[in-house]
Scaffold this active site. Structure first.
Site, short mmCIF file in Angstrom:
data_model
loop_
_atom_site.label_atom_id
_atom_site.label_comp_id
_atom_site.label_asym_id
_atom_site.label_seq_id
_atom_site.Cartn_x
_atom_site.Cartn_y
_atom_site.Cartn_z
CB SER A 142 -18.84 24.39 4.69
OG SER A 142 -17.65 22.82 4.85
CE1 TYR A 155 -14.62 28.27 5.27
CE2 TYR A 155 -15.41 25.64 6.28
CZ TYR A 155 -15.19 27.23 5.55
OH TYR A 155 -16.39 26.81 4.48
P1 NAD Z 1 -14.82 31.55 -3.47
O1 NAD Z 1 -13.63 32.24 -2.94
O2 NAD Z 1 -14.80 31.08 -5.13
O3 NAD Z 1 -15.76 32.55 -3.56
C1 NAD Z 1 -16.54 33.32 -2.69
C2 NAD Z 1 -16.97 34.71 -2.68
O4 NAD Z 1 -17.32 35.22 -2.30
C3 NAD Z 1 -16.01 35.31 -3.51
O5 NAD Z 1 -16.39 36.14 -4.61
C4 NAD Z 1 -15.50 36.35 -2.89
O6 NAD Z 1 -15.05 38.07 -3.43
C5 NAD Z 1 -16.81 36.71 -2.36
N1 NAD Z 1 -16.27 37.85 -0.27
C6 NAD Z 1 -15.63 37.32 0.46
N2 NAD Z 1 -15.79 38.00 1.76
C7 NAD Z 1 -17.04 38.58 1.37
C8 NAD Z 1 -17.52 40.07 1.15
N3 NAD Z 1 -17.44 40.44 3.01
N4 NAD Z 1 -19.23 40.31 1.08
C9 NAD Z 1 -19.31 39.94 0.13
N5 NAD Z 1 -18.39 38.69 -0.88
C10 NAD Z 1 -17.28 38.57 -0.16
O7 NAD Z 1 -15.54 30.71 -2.64
P2 NAD Z 1 -16.24 29.15 -2.85
O8 NAD Z 1 -15.91 27.74 -2.51
O9 NAD Z 1 -17.15 29.44 -4.12
O10 NAD Z 1 -17.50 28.86 -1.67
C11 NAD Z 1 -18.67 29.84 -1.80
C12 NAD Z 1 -19.12 29.51 -0.51
O11 NAD Z 1 -19.31 27.65 0.03
C13 NAD Z 1 -18.12 30.14 1.01
O12 NAD Z 1 -19.61 30.26 2.08
C14 NAD Z 1 -17.57 28.33 1.33
O13 NAD Z 1 -17.43 28.74 2.94
C15 NAD Z 1 -18.85 27.73 1.43
N6 NAD Z 1 -18.03 26.20 0.48
C16 NAD Z 1 -17.34 25.73 0.02
C17 NAD Z 1 -17.09 24.71 -0.60
C18 NAD Z 1 -16.10 24.21 -1.82
O14 NAD Z 1 -15.16 23.67 -1.06
N7 NAD Z 1 -15.26 25.60 -2.18
C19 NAD Z 1 -16.51 23.87 0.43
C20 NAD Z 1 -17.59 23.93 1.48
C21 NAD Z 1 -18.00 25.43 1.78
#
Ligand code: NAD
Length: 256
Positions: A142, A155
């Site tokens: 991130s 985080y």
């Molecule tokens: P999201 O919550 O939409 O999806 C995350 C998925 O991970 C979910 O389906 C959840 O059920 C699954 N998950 C959570 N804990 C888990 C576990 N212990 N084992 C297996 N699966 C698990 O999140 P997102 O926004 O799509 O984020 C995805 C990745 O991208 C994350 O690592 C997040 O930190 C990173 N990220 C997201 C953003 C953003 O703006 N959306 C920005 C920077 C980084």
């Protein structure tokens, strides 16, 4: 589109959000995809949306649970005969918005367990498969690894840890497995949530305009970069971190 024919990629957190977009993208690129997610309901919806596609496997599992990781990797190798790439995408952002003086150790541990230890466990048990042919790993970090809002210590530390894990693994796996990190900025994942969690993001003009690219990011932006880094075309790239944030971390900010 890249060609992933006859290769298998594991995507953790693959049932929703960015992970879901990566799953969809790789399926379009003709690859086999194993989506691993703790949310079975979201996994069922993923399978329903790709009904009849034998190149997709969904496994309910917690990336922070070593036994579940071991069983999942074995099942994927058994199903597709190979594991070529891994996307460590599963992550949580809460609970840890307490000021650090009040941040409970169990909340700190819970964050690190999923976001960082989960990636370690996946790599540990997938590596023997990934190393058989030339493999590739993408860790979903991130821009929070580079900059912060207040009260986001756990985080930020988890994502900074993923960046460091990325270059450490790239060196340890020299000549066998390429390892890179993607650092997304603000990505609107509202449309790729399971039905029960879909929401209208209500993004303002200001939300879009503050990005030098002119808009908030979409999961497909991250999926395309991830697919490139996994592809043969990225064969000379390893140990690197790639920011995809519409230019936000390049913007000078002054407060009047
Ligand atoms: P999201 O919550 O939409 O999806 C995350 C998925 O991970 C979910 O389906 C959840 O059920 C699954 N998950 C959570 N804990 C888990 C576990 N212990 N084992 C297996 N699966 C698990 O999140 P997102 O926004 O799509 O984020 C995805 C990745 O991208 C994350 O690592 C997040 O930190 C990173 N990220 C997201 C953003 C953003 O703006 N959306 C920005 C920077 C980084």
């Amino acid at each position: 589109m890249f060609d992933f024919t006859a290769t298998t990629t594991v995507v953790t957190g693959g049932a929703q959000g960015i992970g879901r977009a990566v799953v969809d993208y790789l399926l379009q690129c003709r690859g086999n995809v194993a989506a691993l997610d703790i949310d079975s309901e979201a996994g069922e919806e993923l399978l329903a949306d790709h009904q009849g596609n034998e190149r997709l496997l969904f496994l309910p599992a917690d990336v922070g649970n070593e036994q579940e990781v071991v069983a999942s990797v074995a099942r994927i190798a058994d199903c597709f005969g190979t594991v070529d790439s891994l996307v460590n995408n599963a992550g949580i952002a809460a609970p840890s918005n307490d000021p650090v003086e009040h941040l409970a150790l169990e909340d700190w541990d819970a964050m690190l367990r999923v976001n960082l230890t989960g990636a370690f466990l996946m790599v540990k048990h997938a590596a023997p498969h990934l190393g058989r042919q030339r493999g590739a790993i993408v860790n979903m970090a991130s821009t929070r690894a580079l900059q912060s809002e207040a009260n986001t210590e756990a985080y930020a530390a988890s994502k900074g840890g993923l960046m460091a894990l990325t270059h450490a693994l790239a060196v340890s796996f020299s000549g066998r497995i390429r390892v890179n990190a993607v650092l997304p900025g603000w990505i609107d994942v509202s449309s790729l949530k399971k039905e029960a969690k879909k929401f209208d993001p209500q993004l303002s003009d200001e939300d879009h305009r503050q990005h030098p690219a002119g808009r908030v990011g979409l999961p497909g932006d991250i999926a395309a970069l991830t697919a490139f880094l996994l592809s043969r075309e990225a064969g000379f790239i390893t140990g690197q971190s790639f920011v995809a944030d519409g230019g936000m971390t390049r913007k000078m900010i002054y407060i009047e």
